[in-house]
Motif scaffolding. Structure first.
Motif, PDB file in Angstrom:
ATOM      1  N   ALA A  64       0.844  -1.196   0.000  1.00 50.96           N
ATOM      2  CA  ALA A  64       0.000   0.000   0.000  1.00 50.96           C
ATOM      3  C   ALA A  64       0.879   1.246   0.000  1.00 50.96           C
ATOM      4  N   LEU A  65       0.349   2.328  -0.548  1.00 50.05           N
ATOM      5  CA  LEU A  65       1.075   3.594  -0.540  1.00 50.05           C
ATOM      6  C   LEU A  65       1.176   4.121   0.888  1.00 50.05           C
ATOM      7  N   PRO A  66       2.327   4.688   1.273  1.00 51.37           N
ATOM      8  CA  PRO A  66       2.437   5.303   2.597  1.00 51.37           C
ATOM      9  C   PRO A  66       1.618   6.586   2.642  1.00 51.37           C
ATOM     10  N   ASP A  67       1.245   6.995   3.819  1.00 52.01           N
ATOM     11  CA  ASP A  67       0.479   8.218   4.010  1.00 52.01           C
ATOM     12  C   ASP A  67       1.425   9.412   3.919  1.00 52.01           C
ATOM     13  N   PRO A  68       1.305  10.269   2.894  1.00 53.06           N
ATOM     14  CA  PRO A  68       2.232  11.402   2.758  1.00 53.06           C
ATOM     15  C   PRO A  68       2.093  12.412   3.890  1.00 53.06           C
ATOM     16  N   GLN A  69       0.948  12.417   4.575  1.00 50.08           N
ATOM     17  CA  GLN A  69       0.751  13.330   5.693  1.00 50.08           C
ATOM     18  C   GLN A  69       1.414  12.824   6.977  1.00 50.08           C
ATOM     19  N   ASP A  70       1.740  11.522   7.014  1.00 49.55           N
ATOM     20  CA  ASP A  70       2.317  10.923   8.219  1.00 49.55           C
ATOM     21  C   ASP A  70       3.356   9.870   7.845  1.00 49.55           C
ATOM     22  N   PRO A  71       4.503  10.284   7.266  1.00 45.49           N
ATOM     23  CA  PRO A  71       5.505   9.295   6.859  1.00 45.49           C
ATOM     24  C   PRO A  71       6.084   8.511   8.030  1.00 45.49           C
ATOM     25  N   VAL A  72       6.224   9.146   9.193  1.00 47.75           N
ATOM     26  CA  VAL A  72       6.759   8.443  10.366  1.00 47.75           C
ATOM     27  C   VAL A  72       5.765   7.383  10.837  1.00 47.75           C
ATOM     28  N   GLY A  73       4.491   7.730  10.873  1.00 51.97           N
ATOM     29  CA  GLY A  73       3.467   6.764  11.275  1.00 51.97           C
ATOM     30  C   GLY A  73       3.365   5.600  10.299  1.00 51.97           C
ATOM     31  N   SER A  74       3.467   5.899   9.004  1.00 46.23           N
ATOM     32  CA  SER A  74       3.443   4.834   7.991  1.00 46.23           C
ATOM     33  C   SER A  74       4.631   3.903   8.166  1.00 46.23           C
ATOM     34  N   LEU A  75       5.804   4.482   8.389  1.00 47.49           N
ATOM     35  CA  LEU A  75       6.998   3.668   8.585  1.00 47.49           C
ATOM     36  C   LEU A  75       6.888   2.856   9.874  1.00 47.49           C
ATOM     37  N   ARG A  76       6.375   3.458  10.949  1.00 45.10           N
ATOM     38  CA  ARG A  76       6.221   2.749  12.213  1.00 45.10           C
ATOM     39  C   ARG A  76       5.306   1.534  12.043  1.00 45.10           C
ATOM     40  N   ARG A  77       4.178   1.720  11.377  1.00 43.89           N
ATOM     41  CA  ARG A  77       3.252   0.597  11.153  1.00 43.89           C
ATOM     42  C   ARG A  77       3.904  -0.501  10.319  1.00 43.89           C
ATOM     43  N   GLU A  78       4.628  -0.120   9.264  1.00 46.47           N
ATOM     44  CA  GLU A  78       5.276  -1.112   8.410  1.00 46.47           C
ATOM     45  C   GLU A  78       6.377  -1.846   9.161  1.00 46.47           C
ATOM     46  N   LEU A  79       7.174  -1.139   9.949  1.00 45.86           N
ATOM     47  CA  LEU A  79       8.245  -1.797  10.705  1.00 45.86           C
ATOM     48  C   LEU A  79       7.683  -2.725  11.773  1.00 45.86           C
ATOM     49  N   ARG A  80       6.638  -2.319  12.439  1.00 46.29           N
ATOM     50  CA  ARG A  80       6.021  -3.205  13.442  1.00 46.29           C
ATOM     51  C   ARG A  80       5.414  -4.433  12.777  1.00 46.29           C
ATOM     52  N   ARG A  81       4.809  -4.247  11.598  1.00 49.34           N
ATOM     53  CA  ARG A  81       4.268  -5.389  10.867  1.00 49.34           C
ATOM     54  C   ARG A  81       5.399  -6.355  10.502  1.00 49.34           C
TER      55      ARG A  81
END
Length: 189
Positions: A64-81
């Protein structure tokens, strides 16, 4: 495969990602990792599902595309996954040996005796050879364990092609999601 070891190169330490350090790593690297959105080819299958550069490090062409408004949150979710995904998903944080700063991420998604590797280097550390060092270290470790190593490179991606060639990968005629070419490292011997 199990949890990956700490990999070392002359300039880098590749430290295994854990569920415990995923949030910290996301905070540290979120702004530096540029998730460049790549538009799917017109009329291609999965056009709405194909994400940015294949997910975190190019190992998942359907990410899925990361959220451009929240790149840190997108990365955090992907790393935890990735950290909680089990033994077949390995992720390392790349740190300079000379200083504690992180320069990027290295990943390997394993499937039996095969592995797909990918790397993502932060904006300020690109063009210094870190990706080449990291991929060579991971591929060498996996090949020593009898694993066939491959990567996926977008058709037309000149930087990915140069990295593939520099790390001894060769292109195959196989396409994934119609625009990701599989490149293999030929087994030694």
């Amino acid at each position: 495969m199990g949890e990956g070891p700490t990999l070392t190169t002359p300039r880098l330490l590749a430290l295994p990602l854990t569920i415990w350090n995923a949030g910290y790593v996301a905070e540290e690297l979120g702004a530096a990792l540029a998730f460049t959105a790549v538009a799917a080819p017109p009329g291609g299958r999965g056009a709405a599902r194909v994400g940015a550069v294949g997910g975190l490090v190019g190992t998942d062409p359907y990410a899925a595309l990361p959220d451009p408004q929240d790149p840190v949150g997108s990365l955090r979710r992907e790393l935890r996954r990735r950290a909680g995904a089990g033994r077949s998903v390995l992720t390392w944080v790349l740190r300079r040996r000379s200083e504690p700063s992180a320069v990027g991420l290295l990943a390997a998604d394993t499937h039996g005796r095969r592995a797909v590797v990918g790397v993502s280097i932060g904006q300020g550390a690109r063009r210094d050879g870190y990706a080449t060092e990291a991929v060579r270290a991971a591929a060498g470790w996996m090949e020593h364990r009898g694993v066939l190593v491959e990567t996926r490179i977008r058709r037309g991606d000149a930087v990915g092609k140069r990295l593939g060639q520099a790390t001894s990968f060769v292109p195959t005629p196989v396409l994934v999601a119609e625009w990701w070419r599989i490149w293999l490292r030929p087994p030694a011997g």
